[in-house]
Scaffold this motif. Structure first.
Motif: not given
Length: 270
Positions: A1-8, A76-86, A92-98
């Motif tokens: 399911m494609n959601v706006p905000y995923h638990e991950d 910088f590593k915060f942004a890098e990690k968020m972009c990696e997970v996003g 994987e079709g689990l979350q919309e592009k945030m």
């Protein structure tokens, strides 16, 4: 399911903040924040400072490349990690592009929530033992070096990462049914109603005026350092380098206490 905000994404946010407060901060310059709420404030300010919450942003989304405006910064590593997970969740079709704009709104919600939560606990005037017992933190007082900051952090990690329940204030503390924080944020903030419609057809949609207002950049008081304070800052930085070298010999408890003490003496010029 494609959601706006995923638990991950929720887990990634709070795992990174926890890692920063417990480990990375002590290898960073003393001028940077180390309390969870202060880290949230800094991240919120950084998104605005990078222009990530504006229409003109060149990197508006939390996907590959979205971290470029943060490059060279201490977090910088915060942004890098968020972009990696996003990017992974999008692929994987689990979350919309945030967008970074939406990330800023999420962090603002967490800042309000964790501040109110700690304020509420403080207002009860419970002892440390009462807090430990009620929140089931599992603190072994005989085998741990506990400080006010460390216990505050444990309470926050418990709320957002490790606990199976969320405590709410309703005629006294009551444990809520297990709730995923991504859903909790969406319902409390009506965060995604602006984009996807109400999450529950039976819940009226409301949009606070504050949600429509642009947040101003954080105001920073200008401080001019005296020569004496400049010398003290230099000395503190040298002490920090020495402590980093002998951290293993000192042990985490003493090392963290010394770093916290030095932070109170370090003055930032702006």
């Amino acid at each position: 399911m494609n959601v706006p905000y995923h638990e991950d994404i929720h887990v990634a946010i709070w795992s990174w903040i926890r890692g920063w407060c417990e480990e990375d901060f002590y290898r960073a310059p003393l001028v940077l924040p180390n309390a969870p709420a202060d880290v949230l404030k800094w991240l919120i300010w950084k998104i605005g400072n990078c222009g990530g919450d504006t229409e003109e942003s060149e990197h508006p989304f939390m996907v590959d490349g979205g971290e470029e405006d943060w490059r060279g910064g201490n977090m910088f590593k915060f942004a890098e990690k968020m972009c990696e997970v996003g990017q992974r969740l999008f692929d994987e079709g689990l979350q919309e592009k945030m967008s970074w704009k939406n990330m800023k709104m999420i962090l603002e919600y967490y800042l309000d929530d964790c501040t109110e939560y700690i304020d509420k606990i403080n207002s009860l005037e419970w002892t440390h033992h009462e807090i430990n017992d009620f929140l089931e933190l599992g603190i072994d007082w005989d085998n741990v070096v506990m400080t006010e900051d460390r216990m505050r952090n444990m309470i926050i990690w418990d709320r957002y990462l490790t606990s199976e329940r969320i405590c709410i204030w309703d005629q006294g503390w009551t444990p809520n049914t297990p709730t995923k924080w991504c859903h909790w944020v969406s319902e409390e903030k009506n965060l995604w109603n602006m984009y996807t419609g109400p999450l529950d057809a039976n819940v009226a949609f409301t949009l606070d005026e504050s949600d429509l207002e642009d947040s101003d950049e954080e105001e920073v008081e200008t401080i001019e350092l005296t020569e004496q304070q400049k010398k003290k800052n230099d000395a503190l930085r040298k002490i920090q380098e020495t402590l980093d070298e002998v951290q293993e010999d000192l042990g985490d408890g003493l090392y963290l206490q010394l770093m916290d003490l030095m932070k109170t003496q370090y003055v930032v010029s702006s």
